[in-house]
Design a protein around this motif. Structure first.
Motif, short mmCIF file in Angstrom:
data_model
loop_
_atom_site.label_atom_id
_atom_site.label_comp_id
_atom_site.label_asym_id
_atom_site.label_seq_id
_atom_site.Cartn_x
_atom_site.Cartn_y
_atom_site.Cartn_z
N VAL A 107 -11.58 1.82 -9.01
CA VAL A 107 -12.81 1.54 -8.24
C VAL A 107 -14.01 1.59 -9.18
CG1 VAL A 107 -14.33 2.43 -6.41
CG2 VAL A 107 -11.85 2.33 -6.04
N LYS A 108 -14.03 2.60 -10.09
CA LYS A 108 -15.16 2.71 -11.03
C LYS A 108 -15.21 1.49 -11.95
CE LYS A 108 -14.23 6.67 -12.80
NZ LYS A 108 -14.19 7.82 -13.69
N SER A 109 -14.04 1.02 -12.39
CA SER A 109 -14.05 -0.12 -13.33
C SER A 109 -14.63 -1.36 -12.64
CB SER A 109 -12.65 -0.39 -13.90
OG SER A 109 -11.82 -0.92 -12.88
N ILE A 110 -14.37 -1.50 -11.36
CA ILE A 110 -14.91 -2.66 -10.61
C ILE A 110 -16.44 -2.52 -10.49
CG2 ILE A 110 -14.96 -3.79 -8.34
CD1 ILE A 110 -11.92 -3.10 -8.14
N LEU A 111 -16.90 -1.29 -10.22
CA LEU A 111 -18.34 -1.09 -10.11
C LEU A 111 -19.02 -1.35 -11.46
CD1 LEU A 111 -18.41 2.12 -7.87
CD2 LEU A 111 -19.04 -0.22 -7.20
N ASP A 112 -18.39 -0.86 -12.53
CA ASP A 112 -18.98 -1.06 -13.87
C ASP A 112 -19.05 -2.54 -14.21
OD1 ASP A 112 -19.30 1.61 -14.23
OD2 ASP A 112 -17.51 1.89 -15.48
N TRP A 113 -17.96 -3.25 -13.92
CA TRP A 113 -17.95 -4.69 -14.24
C TRP A 113 -19.05 -5.39 -13.44
CZ3 TRP A 113 -17.99 -9.45 -12.18
CH2 TRP A 113 -17.77 -10.52 -13.06
N THR A 114 -19.13 -5.04 -12.17
CA THR A 114 -20.11 -5.70 -11.30
C THR A 114 -21.54 -5.43 -11.80
OG1 THR A 114 -18.60 -5.43 -9.45
CG2 THR A 114 -20.88 -5.94 -8.89
N ALA A 115 -21.82 -4.16 -12.11
CA ALA A 115 -23.18 -3.84 -12.56
C ALA A 115 -23.48 -4.55 -13.88
CB ALA A 115 -23.33 -2.33 -12.71
N SER A 116 -22.49 -4.63 -14.77
CA SER A 116 -22.81 -5.24 -16.07
C SER A 116 -22.87 -6.77 -16.00
CB SER A 116 -21.86 -4.76 -17.16
OG SER A 116 -20.55 -5.07 -16.79
#
Ligand code: GAL
Length: 404
Positions: free
Chosen positions: A207-216
């Motif tokens: 879930v964190k990796s998806i949030l990080d990708w989205t934010a970046s």
């Protein structure tokens, strides 16, 4: 768009280590058969309030077809898994007032090796329309990446040609990113939602990796989202095994902020009441489905907190404060430090939705309102501006306005 998705691949497509498949909780195909499983899921969606909350699709993922097309070149359902065929299942799902989603692939094969639609776009689109399918998830495995765009566009023409309204869910950008920056204008014109990044797994790191990708990538992807076309960060894994309750709240809150399609991958027949309550939380669903249709984004990253904000209709604002510190206890965050707090000038009304519902009353730009956020949890709030005029009006009516 909201839906419940139950994935064939969750049941049996994934490689299960030998000897463990019978222990798969409640999902053993051997015990009930896939067709019945989808029917049961549709029943539960109606009986347990999911439909009423707005979840409306039952979606089949990979592994549903036979390895062979029929004599007319049409896809056919695996006769063991779907003895009655997809049309019968679609009729059943429709009789419950729900819609049916199916899965196919733009290339030669699906990701799990079943027949892909390459060379058969018109045939497959027509087959899905004849069956009464309402949503197509179109994957991108086994396809020449330089021809992805062409394939996705051709399938959209084929779907339109059937005359049936079929929601078109693409994975075009996910497969295009490794070779170049996708053309989001074309994607938005072609698809109703689109996956950008890796498959979600039942874990906080996923879930964190998806949030990080989205934010970046937010500067590129956020502007493309709006009514009719949405970024899809993949399914909600709430109600499974891998996320703590705080993490489940974080996923729900941030998927609402990201204006994500709410597609669940879980077993609705056996879901814990807290997860169910979270997934059916009307206030969070209202943020997710806000008619302004703007996707929110990360506005601040400070001291292991992330602030995400989403502009809502009627000048309201949704704020999610995610505590990314995975040690210690709850930490306080001063909401006035949020960039969008200017919405509160001269006054605003603040409501906390997560971790629990709390009316925080009327606030000013200078209020020092603190929210407490658990490790890997999220506080979700809405801020409703109150204009000076409205305030004067209130003070005349009530004589003593509650100003903090
Ligand atoms: C993946 C896709 C997943 C799932 C899977 C099935 O590529 O991203 O969402 O559909 O294929 O094989």
């Amino acid at each position: 768009m909201r839906g419940c998705s139950f994935h064939a691949d969750d049941v049996e497509c994934r490689n299960t280590p030998p000897g463990t498949s019978d222990e798969m909780p409640n999902l053993s195909l051997r015990r009930i058969g896939l067709e019945r499983l989808y029917m049961q899921m549709a029943d539960v969606m109606v009986k347990e309030g999911w439909k009423e909350a707005g979840y409306e699709y039952v979606c089949i993922d990979d592994c549903w077809p036979s390895h062979q097309r029929d004599a007319q070149g049409r896809l056919q359902a695996d006769p063991k898994r779907f003895p009655g065929g997809i049309k019968k299942l679609a009729d059943y799902v429709h009789s419950k007032g729900l819609k049916l989603g199916i899965y196919a692939d733009v290339g030669k094969n699906t990701c799990a090796g079943y027949p892909g639609s390459l060379g058969y776009y018109e045939t497959d689109a027509q087959t899905f329309a004849d069956w009464g399918v309402d949503l197509l998830k179109f994957d991108g495995c086994y396809m020449d990446r330089t021809l992805l765009g062409e394939g996705y566009i051709n399938m959209s023409h084929a779907l339109n040609k059937t005359g049936r309204s079929i929601l078109y869910s693409c994975e075009w950008p996910l497969y295009e990113w490794p070779i170049r920056q996708p053309n989001y204008t074309a994607i938005r014109e072609t698809c109703n939602h689109w996956r950008n990044f890796d498959d979600v797994f039942d874990s906080w790191s996923s879930v964190k990796s998806i949030l990080d990708w989205t934010a970046s990538h937010q500067d590129i992807i956020v502007p493309s989202a709006g009514p009719g076309g949405w970024n899809d960060p993949d399914m909600l894994v709430i109600g499974n095994f891998g996320l703590s309750h705080d993490q489940q709240e974080s996923q729900m809150a941030l998927w609402a902020i990201m204006a994500a399609p709410l597609l669940m991958s879980n077993d609705l027949r056996d879901i814990c009441p807290r997860s169910k309550e979270l997934l059916q939380n009307r206030r969070i669903i209202a943020i997710s489905q806000d008619p302004l249709g703007k996707q929110g984004y990360r506005t601040l990253k400070v001291d292991s907190f992330e602030v995400w904000e989403r502009p809502l209709s009627k000048n309201q604002l949704a704020i999610a404060i995610l505590n990314k510190q995975e040690i210690g206890g709850p930490r306080g965050y001063v909401i006035g430090a949020v960039p969008g707090w200017k919405t509160c000038d001269p006054l605003c009304n603040v409501t906390q939705i997560l971790p629990q519902y709390k009316e925080m009353g009327i606030q000013t730009p200078h209020s020092r309102l603190v929210v407490s956020v658990n490790p890997s949890g999220t506080a979700l709030l809405t801020v409703t501006p109150i204009s000076k005029l409205h305030w004067q009006d209130m003070s005349v009516k009530h004589k003593h306005p509650t100003v903090l």
